[in-house]
Write a protein that holds these residues in place. Structure first.
Motif, mmCIF file in Angstrom:
data_model
loop_
_atom_site.group_PDB
_atom_site.id
_atom_site.type_symbol
_atom_site.label_atom_id
_atom_site.label_comp_id
_atom_site.label_asym_id
_atom_site.label_seq_id
_atom_site.Cartn_x
_atom_site.Cartn_y
_atom_site.Cartn_z
ATOM 1 N N UNK A 250 11.294 7.821 -24.487
ATOM 2 C CA UNK A 250 12.473 6.966 -24.294
ATOM 3 C C UNK A 250 12.921 6.989 -22.836
ATOM 4 N N UNK A 251 12.832 8.146 -22.201
ATOM 5 C CA UNK A 251 13.170 8.256 -20.778
ATOM 6 C C UNK A 251 12.238 7.379 -19.939
ATOM 7 N N UNK A 252 10.929 7.435 -20.244
ATOM 8 C CA UNK A 252 9.951 6.623 -19.515
ATOM 9 C C UNK A 252 10.257 5.140 -19.691
ATOM 10 N N UNK A 253 10.536 4.745 -20.930
ATOM 11 C CA UNK A 253 10.817 3.336 -21.213
ATOM 12 C C UNK A 253 12.047 2.856 -20.441
ATOM 13 N N UNK A 254 13.121 3.633 -20.462
ATOM 14 C CA UNK A 254 14.347 3.243 -19.769
ATOM 15 C C UNK A 254 14.131 3.198 -18.259
ATOM 16 N N UNK A 255 13.369 4.157 -17.732
ATOM 17 C CA UNK A 255 13.098 4.192 -16.293
ATOM 18 C C UNK A 255 12.261 2.984 -15.871
ATOM 19 N N UNK A 256 11.303 2.589 -16.697
ATOM 20 C CA UNK A 256 10.481 1.410 -16.389
ATOM 21 C C UNK A 256 11.320 0.135 -16.426
ATOM 22 N N UNK B 159 12.062 -2.364 -13.353
ATOM 23 C CA UNK B 159 11.825 -3.807 -13.449
ATOM 24 C C UNK B 159 13.040 -4.604 -13.030
ATOM 25 N N UNK B 160 14.226 -4.142 -13.437
ATOM 26 C CA UNK B 160 15.461 -4.829 -13.043
ATOM 27 C C UNK B 160 15.679 -4.742 -11.543
ATOM 28 N N UNK B 161 15.384 -3.577 -10.964
ATOM 29 C CA UNK B 161 15.536 -3.387 -9.521
ATOM 30 C C UNK B 161 14.555 -4.287 -8.760
ATOM 31 N N UNK B 162 13.333 -4.385 -9.263
ATOM 32 C CA UNK B 162 12.339 -5.249 -8.630
ATOM 33 C C UNK B 162 12.779 -6.706 -8.664
ATOM 34 N N UNK B 163 13.369 -7.125 -9.783
ATOM 35 C CA UNK B 163 13.860 -8.503 -9.904
ATOM 36 C C UNK B 163 14.989 -8.769 -8.918
ATOM 37 N N UNK C 220 2.702 5.492 -11.659
ATOM 38 C CA UNK C 220 2.700 4.722 -10.415
ATOM 39 C C UNK C 220 4.076 4.131 -10.131
ATOM 40 N N UNK C 221 4.775 3.735 -11.205
ATOM 41 C CA UNK C 221 6.121 3.178 -11.052
ATOM 42 C C UNK C 221 7.146 4.293 -10.890
ATOM 43 N N UNK C 222 7.062 5.303 -11.746
ATOM 44 C CA UNK C 222 8.115 6.320 -11.804
ATOM 45 C C UNK C 222 8.107 7.281 -10.617
ATOM 46 N N UNK C 223 6.939 7.438 -9.969
ATOM 47 C CA UNK C 223 6.874 8.350 -8.835
ATOM 48 C C UNK C 223 7.756 7.868 -7.685
ATOM 49 N N UNK C 224 8.109 6.580 -7.696
ATOM 50 C CA UNK C 224 8.966 6.023 -6.651
ATOM 51 C C UNK C 224 10.459 6.273 -6.904
ATOM 52 N N UNK C 225 10.782 6.744 -8.106
ATOM 53 C CA UNK C 225 12.180 6.995 -8.450
ATOM 54 C C UNK C 225 12.539 8.454 -8.157
#
Length: 249
Positions: free
Chosen positions: A223-229, A233-237, A183-188
């Motif tokens: 690791x890719x998923x973790x970094x992308x999440x 999160x940083x972008x959302x902040x 749900x989060x990564x599909x937006x990237x």
């Protein structure tokens, strides 16, 4: 003095066979046992001996009888890891990252042993489950289920019964984690393509029988998923801070 070796009771031999079938996944949690007539024919034993073995299986808590409905393998692990607990974990702010760390260990070792031990039948199932991911289209719920099935099929190919039953017992929690991530990564931009590529590298390493490459591919994928999440999160902040400044003006 001679020691007389007592012959194993037939029902105990049948019991051991049934336990192995449950342990190895031939009889799945929640699955109904075949009728007594069929099982007796399969094991080439009498129905009274088979019935006694099933009674012992029930006494151990491995199967349960339903009146008029047959005998079913008990879903012991899923009963222990209840849905309310899954819901509580899935709502915890750090749960996605905790589960990703857990999946590093679980899926990495599963991929390693799948590449080492997978039979041709196992590898065909891995290939098919990988292809199924692309066939579900853009529905995220269906895609999450297909991705989770792919990882579970890899775990089956590992022929490690502890890994298999642990992943089976956590299916709903793991599937929810995959869905949250998607749900989060599909937006990237390009994230979906990169995830598909990582899964293909993992699949190929398993099928080609390269254990270390399979483990590394699994870890690189997570690791890719973790970094992308984390980046999301940083972008959302940053966006939230910008909105707060705009409202304050």
């Amino acid at each position: 003095m001679s020691l007389k070796i007592k012959a194993a009771k037939l029902s105990d031999v049948i019991l051991e066979q049934l336990e192995n079938m449950i342990l190895e996944g031939s009889l799945m949690p929640g699955e109904k046992l075949p009728p007594e007539r069929e099982l007796a024919k399969q094991f080439e034993v009498s129905r009274p001996s088979l019935r006694e073995a099933i009674q012992k299986l029930e006494a151990k808590g491995l199967v349960t009888r339903r009146q008029g409905g047959g005998t079913y393998v008990k879903n012991q692990l899923e009963e222990g890891l209840t849905d309310p607990l899954f819901e509580l974990i899935s709502k915890h702010p750090e749960s996605q990252f905790d589960l990703l760390e857990f999946r590093h260990a679980l899926e990495g070792i599963a991929a390693y042993y799948a590449a080492m031990r997978g039979t041709q039948t196992d590898l065909d199932k891995v290939e098919q489950s990988f292809d199924d991911i692309a066939s579900v289209g853009d529905d995220l719920v269906q895609k999450a289920r297909a991705i989770n099935t792919f990882h579970f099929t890899v775990a089956e190919a590992s022929h490690n019964v502890v890994l298999l039953h642990l992943m089976r017992g956590m299916q709903s929690l793991l599937e929810q984690n995959v869905l949250q991530n998607l749900t989060v990564l599909v937006q990237k931009p390009d994230a979906s393509a990169q995830l598909a590529h990582h899964r293909e590298v993992l699949k190929n390493a398993v099928i080609e029988g390269k254990p270390e490459q399979a483990r590394l591919a699994s870890n690189a994928h997570l690791a890719f998923i973790e970094e992308a999440l984390l980046e999301a999160g940083r972008e959302r902040s940053r966006i939230e801070r910008s909105l707060r400044r705009t409202k304050a003006q």
